[in-house]
Design a protein around this motif. Structure first.
Motif, short mmCIF file in Angstrom:
data_model
loop_
_atom_site.label_atom_id
_atom_site.label_comp_id
_atom_site.label_asym_id
_atom_site.label_seq_id
_atom_site.Cartn_x
_atom_site.Cartn_y
_atom_site.Cartn_z
N UNK A 1 0.82 -1.21 0.00
CA UNK A 1 0.00 0.00 0.00
C UNK A 1 0.85 1.27 0.00
N UNK A 2 2.16 1.12 -0.24
CA UNK A 2 3.07 2.26 -0.14
C UNK A 2 2.79 3.36 -1.14
N UNK A 3 2.19 3.02 -2.31
CA UNK A 3 1.92 4.02 -3.33
C UNK A 3 0.45 4.42 -3.40
N UNK A 4 -0.30 4.06 -2.35
CA UNK A 4 -1.74 4.31 -2.35
C UNK A 4 -2.11 5.32 -1.28
N UNK A 5 -3.19 6.06 -1.51
CA UNK A 5 -3.70 6.94 -0.46
C UNK A 5 -4.29 6.07 0.65
N UNK A 6 -4.53 6.68 1.80
CA UNK A 6 -4.92 5.90 2.98
C UNK A 6 -6.20 5.11 2.75
N UNK A 7 -7.20 5.72 2.14
CA UNK A 7 -8.48 5.03 1.93
C UNK A 7 -8.32 3.84 1.00
N UNK A 8 -7.59 4.03 -0.11
CA UNK A 8 -7.37 2.93 -1.04
C UNK A 8 -6.49 1.86 -0.42
N UNK A 9 -5.48 2.28 0.35
CA UNK A 9 -4.63 1.32 1.03
C UNK A 9 -5.41 0.46 2.00
N UNK A 10 -6.34 1.06 2.72
CA UNK A 10 -7.18 0.30 3.64
C UNK A 10 -8.05 -0.70 2.88
N UNK A 11 -8.58 -0.27 1.72
CA UNK A 11 -9.42 -1.16 0.93
C UNK A 11 -8.62 -2.33 0.38
N UNK A 12 -7.38 -2.07 -0.04
CA UNK A 12 -6.52 -3.13 -0.54
C UNK A 12 -6.19 -4.13 0.57
N UNK A 13 -5.87 -3.62 1.75
CA UNK A 13 -5.59 -4.52 2.85
C UNK A 13 -6.84 -5.32 3.23
N UNK A 14 -8.01 -4.69 3.18
CA UNK A 14 -9.26 -5.42 3.41
C UNK A 14 -9.35 -6.61 2.47
N UNK A 15 -9.02 -6.40 1.19
CA UNK A 15 -9.11 -7.47 0.20
C UNK A 15 -8.09 -8.56 0.48
N UNK A 16 -6.87 -8.18 0.81
CA UNK A 16 -5.85 -9.17 1.14
C UNK A 16 -6.28 -10.03 2.33
N UNK A 17 -6.76 -9.38 3.37
CA UNK A 17 -7.17 -10.11 4.57
C UNK A 17 -8.41 -10.96 4.31
N UNK A 18 -9.30 -10.48 3.44
CA UNK A 18 -10.48 -11.28 3.09
C UNK A 18 -10.07 -12.55 2.37
N UNK A 19 -9.10 -12.46 1.45
CA UNK A 19 -8.64 -13.64 0.74
C UNK A 19 -8.02 -14.64 1.70
N UNK A 20 -7.26 -14.15 2.66
CA UNK A 20 -6.68 -15.03 3.67
C UNK A 20 -7.79 -15.76 4.43
N UNK A 21 -8.81 -15.02 4.85
CA UNK A 21 -9.90 -15.62 5.62
C UNK A 21 -10.71 -16.60 4.78
N UNK A 22 -10.95 -16.26 3.51
CA UNK A 22 -11.82 -17.07 2.67
C UNK A 22 -11.14 -18.32 2.12
N UNK A 23 -9.84 -18.24 1.86
CA UNK A 23 -9.15 -19.31 1.14
C UNK A 23 -8.22 -20.14 2.00
N UNK A 24 -7.89 -19.66 3.19
CA UNK A 24 -6.90 -20.36 4.00
C UNK A 24 -5.47 -20.06 3.57
N UNK A 25 -5.29 -19.06 2.69
CA UNK A 25 -3.95 -18.65 2.30
C UNK A 25 -3.26 -17.97 3.48
N UNK A 26 -1.97 -17.79 3.36
CA UNK A 26 -1.19 -17.07 4.36
C UNK A 26 -0.65 -15.79 3.75
N UNK A 27 -0.55 -14.74 4.56
CA UNK A 27 -0.06 -13.44 4.10
C UNK A 27 1.13 -13.01 4.94
N UNK A 28 2.26 -12.77 4.26
CA UNK A 28 3.44 -12.17 4.89
C UNK A 28 3.64 -10.82 4.23
N UNK A 29 3.48 -9.75 5.00
CA UNK A 29 3.49 -8.40 4.44
C UNK A 29 4.55 -7.53 5.11
N UNK A 30 5.45 -7.00 4.31
CA UNK A 30 6.40 -6.00 4.78
C UNK A 30 5.70 -4.65 4.83
#
Length: 222
Positions: free
Chosen positions: A166-195
């Motif tokens: 989310x380094x190149x995104x405004x705060x609102x878009x960055x939050x929405x992107x992280x929402x999507x990443x976390x939703x995929x983790x919850x829905x699929x059982x994937x793992x997320x490692x984020x710097x």
């Protein structure tokens, strides 16, 4: 999902060997997320590159979903990135000759998992639906970053490695992107490692690990 044991990595420099990672170990289970924090130069991006098979460790062991990464040949590491790992780089690495729609689908097609319905969902949730016919040079930096994130998610990877997504995104878009990443983790059982350098975003993940001088420490995010 991700097991890292006693990983060491040193680079040659004009001043002599530079030890970037000095025996790093961590675990990440499927369906969970981990924020990797630390000062610039502490080895965060290097650790992601090693986990993705983009570089080789000097010593130690890395396994994804029980399969060893260390020891794989070039073809094996490429197959790992194509079929199992979704990577979001600080640099967008979009293909300039492909429009947004085809960039989004690129990794999924390589993995044999092209799903137009899922791609349409990603495009809508990332705010890219009106931009599918545009080319990377016609996009802002933030728009290109969203395409890169969508491309990584389109193949439904088991492990997502994200370097400041989310380094190149405004705060609102960055939050929405992280929402999507976390939703995929919850829905699929994937793992997320984020710097990330953001304490606010790191606090939303399940756990945090802090790199300092090439080692995992207990320091809180600044």
């Amino acid at each position: 999902m991700l097991e890292i044991r006693d990983i060491a990595k040193t680079y040659p420099t004009a001043q002599g060997p530079l030890a970037v990672l000095r025996g790093v170990s961590l675990d990440l289970a499927g369906g969970t997320s981990l924020a990797l924090t630390g000062e610039s130069g502490s080895g965060k991006s290097t650790l992601l590159h090693l986990a993705a098979g983009l570089e080789k460790a000097d010593s130690g062991h890395i396994a994804i979903d029980g399969a060893p990464v260390t020891g794989l040949d070039d073809a094996g590491r490429a197959r790992l990135r194509r079929e199992t790992v979704g990577i979001v780089f600080q640099q967008f690495n979009l293909i300039p000759s492909l429009d947004v729609g085809r960039n989004l689908a690129f990794q999924a097609r390589l993995a044999g998992r092209a799903d137009p319905d899922w791609q349409a969902v990603l495009a809508e949730r990332l705010g890219l639906a009106p931009l599918l016919a545009r080319y990377p040079e016609q996009l802002s930096g933030g728009q290109q970053q969203r395409v890169a994130i969508g491309r990584a998610l389109a193949a439904r990877p088991r492990l997502i490695l994200a370097d400041e997504p989310t380094g190149n995104l405004d705060e609102a878009t960055g939050d929405a992107v992280l929402d999507l990443l976390l939703a995929l983790v919850a829905e699929s059982g994937a793992a997320l490692l984020m710097v990330t350098h953001s304490a606010r975003l790191a606090a939303r993940l399940d756990a945090r690990a802090h790199l300092h001088a090439g080692r995992i420490g207990a320091e809180p995010v600044a």
